[in-house]
Scaffold this active site. Structure first.
Site, PDB file in Angstrom:
ATOM      1  CB  ALA A   1     -39.693  -5.061 -30.749  1.00  0.00           C
TER       2      ALA A   1
ATOM      3  N   GLY B   1     -45.500  -0.818 -26.196  1.00  0.00           N
ATOM      4  CA  GLY B   1     -46.458   0.082 -25.575  1.00  0.00           C
ATOM      5  C   GLY B   1     -45.844   0.934 -24.487  1.00  0.00           C
TER       6      GLY B   1
ATOM      7  CB  VAL C   1     -41.490   5.732 -22.318  1.00  0.00           C
ATOM      8  CG1 VAL C   1     -40.486   5.116 -21.367  1.00  0.00           C
ATOM      9  CG2 VAL C   1     -40.994   7.087 -22.793  1.00  0.00           C
TER      10      VAL C   1
ATOM     11  CB  CYS D   1     -38.264 -13.313 -22.688  1.00  0.00           C
ATOM     12  SG  CYS D   1     -39.538 -12.544 -23.697  1.00  0.00           S
TER      13      CYS D   1
ATOM     14  CB  CYS E   1     -39.950 -11.395 -19.252  1.00  0.00           C
ATOM     15  SG  CYS E   1     -40.009 -10.909 -20.976  1.00  0.00           S
TER      16      CYS E   1
END
Length: 418
Positions: free
Chosen positions: A10, A13, A15, A101, A222
């Site tokens: 997953a 985007g 770090v 989530c 989230c």
């Protein structure tokens, strides 16, 4: 020589997921990166943050020379996470969308997509957590259906995969993973399990991931981000004006736009009041929000709560709890709250009562009570009922002619949340 294992990672985007993918690539796995789009909107500056995050995730996959996919779970997020969040606020609770989530989107829909559509042998995420399995053991796991009864078949032999805290206890994210299924956990790799955040940033810098190192750490709801909460929630819920009421004498201190714009423990900004007042309780039938004049008022502290049916990561309660119906362990209901000793009592319907070693500030219905035994995260249950506050108990004692005050601790979690 074993066959090359296919791992689907997953990619957010950020770090953490970028370094997780890098480490998996270095281990020689066949790797695929997937970006999940779960919320369609612009932020308060008019920027579509998910577009930027998607581009950043793609750049990392391009640098690693691995396939990149994007999937949309906007509809699923709305129906299974966000609509639940709105219902909880209307009930006077404060939900935790990050836990939901992970349960519904990342470790159900994304997991099923990775395994069934992309043919993954395992999935990976950038969470700071670890399991009882070595990475190679993950690929030996078979699919199991989750039992519908409270306890498993007593004759069924199965070693449950355990969830443990990460090496970096400050960044540890087992709190947010406390509702995920056993089936997903047994086929999940957490490459950052033994690393610290500082080391992860160093690895990212050495790998040339400068475009993600410049990004600010994601905060807020989230996939929705950081924004003015009252303004945001009033876009979805009709205003329900009500009164701020003093918990001490019942005096009306001011008015508000809706009880759902406040959570227990936060500062209530009341028009015309120079002094600070803090939310200690809510009544959704009258619309009253009860406030106290100090952040550590006795009305803010409780030591007893009940959850809904508890989600045990091992799929059933610990043997000790099944046998005696009581167990000592540790508790938290906020991510970085210090762990608190507690006694857990198991009810017939799978719900639990929790008695804390000392009163805790701003216990909040809708949040999740998460249990730990040593460094193992046992699971969580949504807080649905609170015991009486120290203020209520003091009033009761005074009515009985007893003047002794109830002691309570004010050290932990005493900073106002607003």
């Amino acid at each position: 020589m074993h066959a090359v294992r296919h791992v689907v990672c997953a990619m957010s985007g950020g770090v953490d997921s970028s370094v997780a993918a890098l480490l998996l690539k270095r281990r020689g796995y066949q790797l695929t990166g997937v970006f999940m789009r779960n919320w369609d909107s612009l932020d308060e500056q008019g920027v579509c943050t998910s577009e930027r995050d998607c581009e950043d995730a793609y750049k990392v996959c391009h640098m690693l020379d691995i396939p990149f996919h994007q999937v949309s779970y906007v509809k699923e997020y709305w129906h299974e996470v966000f609509s639940n969040l709105l219902k909880e606020y209307q009930k006077g609770r404060t939900p935790n969308p990050d836990i939901l989530c992970n349960k519904h989107i990342k470790f159900k829909h994304f997991f099923n997509y990775a395994v069934n559509s992309l043919g993954a042998d395992a999935i990976a995420t950038g969470h700071y957590a670890r399991t009882s399995l070595e990475d190679e053991d993950v690929f030996q796991q078979r699919h199991y259906t989750t039992p519908q009864s409270l306890f498993r078949d007593r004759f069924e032999i199965r070693n449950s995969v355990r969830l443990y805290q990460a090496a970096d206890l400050f960044k540890d994210q087992t709190f947010f993973l406390s509702q995920i299924s056993q089936n997903a956990l047994r086929r999940t790799i957490f490459p950052l399990a033994g690393l610290t955040k500082d080391f992860v940033k160093k690895v990212a810098a050495e790998a040339g991931f400068r475009h993600i190192l410049r990004k600010k750490e994601s905060m807020g709801i989230c996939f929705i981000g950081e924004r003015n909460f009252e303004k945001f929630i009033l876009e979805y819920l009709e205003p329900h004006p009500g009164n701020f009421v003093s918990i001490e004498d019942g005096k009306i201190m001011g008015t508000h736009k809706g009880w759902f714009t406040f959570t227990l423990g936060q500062r209530a900004r009341i028009g015309g009041q120079r002094d600070a007042w803090f939310v200690v309780d809510k009544d959704v039938t009258t619309g009253d929000v009860f406030v106290a004049p100090t952040t550590n008022h006795p009305a803010m502290f409780r030591d007893n709560l009940r959850t809904d049916r508890f989600h045990w990561i091992a799929e059933e309660p610990p043997a000790e709890l099944i046998r005696t119906k009581m167990m000592e362990c540790h508790f938290r209901f906020l991510h970085q709250m210090p762990l608190m000793p507690c006694t857990v009592t198991l009810n017939q319907d799978g719900t639990v009562w929790v008695t804390l070693a000392k009163p805790v500030r701003a216990l909040t219905p809708g949040q999740f009570a998460v249990f730990y035994k040593g460094d193992e995260c046992l699971g969580s249950g949504k807080i649905v009922r609170l015991g009486p506050s120290m203020h209520t108990l003091q009033l009761g004692r005074e009515k009985l002619g007893e003047t002794e005050k109830f002691p309570f601790e004010t050290g932990q979690n005493s900073k106002p949340a607003g």
